[in-house]
Scaffold this motif. Structure first.
Motif, mmCIF file in Angstrom:
data_model
loop_
_atom_site.group_PDB
_atom_site.id
_atom_site.type_symbol
_atom_site.label_atom_id
_atom_site.label_comp_id
_atom_site.label_asym_id
_atom_site.label_seq_id
_atom_site.Cartn_x
_atom_site.Cartn_y
_atom_site.Cartn_z
ATOM 1 N N GLY A 73 0.882 -1.206 0.098
ATOM 2 C CA GLY A 73 -0.015 -0.113 -0.169
ATOM 3 C C GLY A 73 0.797 1.187 -0.097
ATOM 4 O O GLY A 73 0.336 2.174 -0.680
ATOM 5 N N GLN A 74 1.942 1.160 0.928
ATOM 6 C CA GLN A 74 2.725 2.493 0.793
ATOM 7 C C GLN A 74 3.632 2.489 -0.591
ATOM 8 O O GLN A 74 3.641 3.677 -1.244
ATOM 9 C CB GLN A 74 3.926 2.354 1.984
ATOM 10 C CG GLN A 74 3.383 2.329 3.121
ATOM 11 C CD GLN A 74 4.457 2.093 4.425
ATOM 12 O OE1 GLN A 74 5.532 1.954 4.061
ATOM 13 N NE2 GLN A 74 4.051 2.438 5.559
ATOM 14 N N ALA A 75 3.762 1.576 -1.289
ATOM 15 C CA ALA A 75 4.410 1.589 -2.608
ATOM 16 C C ALA A 75 3.407 2.210 -3.636
ATOM 17 O O ALA A 75 3.739 3.073 -4.255
ATOM 18 C CB ALA A 75 4.949 0.330 -3.104
ATOM 19 N N GLY A 76 2.336 1.857 -3.668
ATOM 20 C CA GLY A 76 1.247 2.423 -4.387
ATOM 21 C C GLY A 76 0.909 3.950 -4.094
ATOM 22 O O GLY A 76 0.718 4.558 -5.107
ATOM 23 N N ALA A 77 0.880 4.302 -2.880
ATOM 24 C CA ALA A 77 0.776 5.724 -2.245
ATOM 25 C C ALA A 77 1.692 6.453 -2.781
ATOM 26 O O ALA A 77 2.039 7.585 -3.307
ATOM 27 C CB ALA A 77 0.648 5.893 -0.790
ATOM 28 N N VAL A 78 3.111 6.111 -2.742
ATOM 29 C CA VAL A 78 4.347 6.840 -3.195
ATOM 30 C C VAL A 78 4.147 6.825 -4.757
ATOM 31 O O VAL A 78 4.547 8.061 -5.289
ATOM 32 C CB VAL A 78 5.377 6.231 -3.094
ATOM 33 C CG1 VAL A 78 7.002 6.526 -3.632
ATOM 34 C CG2 VAL A 78 5.739 5.941 -1.464
ATOM 35 N N ARG A 79 3.723 6.023 -5.419
ATOM 36 C CA ARG A 79 3.716 6.023 -6.857
ATOM 37 C C ARG A 79 2.667 7.132 -7.206
ATOM 38 O O ARG A 79 2.997 8.052 -8.245
ATOM 39 C CB ARG A 79 3.101 4.486 -7.320
ATOM 40 C CG ARG A 79 2.881 4.600 -8.817
ATOM 41 C CD ARG A 79 2.269 3.026 -9.040
ATOM 42 N NE ARG A 79 1.904 3.185 -10.483
ATOM 43 C CZ ARG A 79 2.070 1.868 -11.265
ATOM 44 N NH1 ARG A 79 2.897 0.977 -10.624
ATOM 45 N NH2 ARG A 79 1.845 1.872 -12.364
ATOM 46 N N LEU A 80 1.482 7.147 -6.466
ATOM 47 C CA LEU A 80 0.526 8.379 -6.952
ATOM 48 C C LEU A 80 1.139 9.521 -6.698
ATOM 49 O O LEU A 80 0.731 10.666 -7.423
ATOM 50 C CB LEU A 80 -0.797 7.876 -6.092
ATOM 51 C CG LEU A 80 -1.875 8.892 -6.365
ATOM 52 C CD1 LEU A 80 -2.113 8.953 -7.695
ATOM 53 C CD2 LEU A 80 -2.944 8.467 -5.687
ATOM 54 N N GLY A 81 1.780 9.734 -5.306
ATOM 55 C CA GLY A 81 2.326 10.855 -5.044
ATOM 56 C C GLY A 81 3.334 11.573 -6.075
ATOM 57 O O GLY A 81 3.250 12.669 -6.382
ATOM 58 N N ILE A 82 4.243 10.658 -6.394
ATOM 59 C CA ILE A 82 5.121 11.058 -7.399
ATOM 60 C C ILE A 82 4.742 11.414 -8.796
ATOM 61 O O ILE A 82 4.864 12.379 -9.510
ATOM 62 C CB ILE A 82 6.036 9.814 -7.856
ATOM 63 C CG1 ILE A 82 6.915 9.829 -6.555
ATOM 64 C CG2 ILE A 82 6.938 10.296 -9.096
ATOM 65 C CD1 ILE A 82 8.034 8.301 -6.542
ATOM 66 N N ALA A 83 3.481 10.745 -9.423
ATOM 67 C CA ALA A 83 2.773 10.920 -10.402
ATOM 68 C C ALA A 83 2.021 12.353 -10.342
ATOM 69 O O ALA A 83 2.180 13.118 -11.397
ATOM 70 C CB ALA A 83 1.678 9.889 -10.757
ATOM 71 N N ARG A 84 1.411 12.719 -9.155
ATOM 72 C CA ARG A 84 0.681 13.899 -8.857
ATOM 73 C C ARG A 84 1.921 14.972 -8.968
ATOM 74 O O ARG A 84 1.634 16.245 -9.525
ATOM 75 C CB ARG A 84 -0.093 14.085 -7.907
ATOM 76 C CG ARG A 84 -1.271 13.288 -7.843
ATOM 77 C CD ARG A 84 -2.039 13.182 -6.493
ATOM 78 N NE ARG A 84 -3.340 12.558 -6.836
ATOM 79 C CZ ARG A 84 -4.331 12.343 -5.910
ATOM 80 N NH1 ARG A 84 -3.895 12.690 -4.557
ATOM 81 N NH2 ARG A 84 -5.418 11.769 -6.043
ATOM 82 N N ALA A 85 3.033 14.871 -8.470
ATOM 83 C CA ALA A 85 3.897 15.848 -8.602
ATOM 84 C C ALA A 85 4.423 16.047 -9.790
ATOM 85 O O ALA A 85 4.753 17.265 -10.264
ATOM 86 C CB ALA A 85 5.168 15.710 -7.716
ATOM 87 N N LEU A 86 4.806 15.110 -10.765
ATOM 88 C CA LEU A 86 5.286 15.073 -11.981
ATOM 89 C C LEU A 86 4.200 15.751 -12.880
ATOM 90 O O LEU A 86 4.540 16.559 -13.994
ATOM 91 C CB LEU A 86 5.584 13.787 -12.661
ATOM 92 C CG LEU A 86 6.886 13.124 -12.073
ATOM 93 C CD1 LEU A 86 6.910 11.548 -12.684
ATOM 94 C CD2 LEU A 86 8.407 13.803 -12.387
ATOM 95 N N ALA A 87 2.859 15.629 -12.683
ATOM 96 C CA ALA A 87 1.930 16.359 -13.422
ATOM 97 C C ALA A 87 1.723 17.623 -13.181
ATOM 98 O O ALA A 87 1.495 18.535 -14.137
ATOM 99 C CB ALA A 87 0.426 15.700 -13.066
#
Length: 129
Positions: A73-87
């Motif tokens: 779950g933490q890996a999924g949360a990190v993935r979404l957080g990085i994607a939102r920052a890149l967006a």
């Protein structure tokens, strides 16, 4: 002054707060190297996937605070957080990330236990006699 980009990711009970700044590609999770935090390579690859798809693995230094849940779950949360920052960085990134389904929050979570049952759906064993 270096630019700072923020993103928040959530998955199950995990919450990740991501801070990205221009740099050389270093990634720290809860004040530890990412490879040390996610000891299994599959979690690290899963979390870094948005960076790989936008070809920006070596462009940013990333600091992440993640709390709650398990490692997946933490890996999924990190993935979404990085994607939102890149967006937030550029519209081209947002298109790539949308096409790769990185900006979609996975809403699946554990179903709650109900009264009169042993779990969420399983009942108690029934004895006829």
């Amino acid at each position: 002054m270096a630019s700072l980009y923020l993103g928040t990711g959530r998955r199950k009970h995990a919450v990740a707060r991501v801070r990205m700044s221009d740099g050389s590609g270093r990634m720290f999770i809860n004040d530890r190297e990412a490879a040390e935090y996610f000891r299994l390579a599959k979690y690290l690859e899963f979390a870094r996937a948005p960076l790989v798809s936008t070809k920006s693995e070596k462009s940013f230094d990333i600091t992440i605070n993640v709390d709650g849940g398990g490692l997946h779950g933490q890996a999924g949360a990190v993935r979404l957080g990085i994607a939102r920052a890149l967006a937030r960085i550029s519209p081209e990134n947002e298109k790539l990330l949308r096409d790769g389904k990185f900006l979609t929050r996975d809403a699946r979570a554990r179903e709650r236990k109900k009264y009169g049952r042993r779990g969420a759906r399983r009942g108690f064993q029934f004895s006829k006699r």
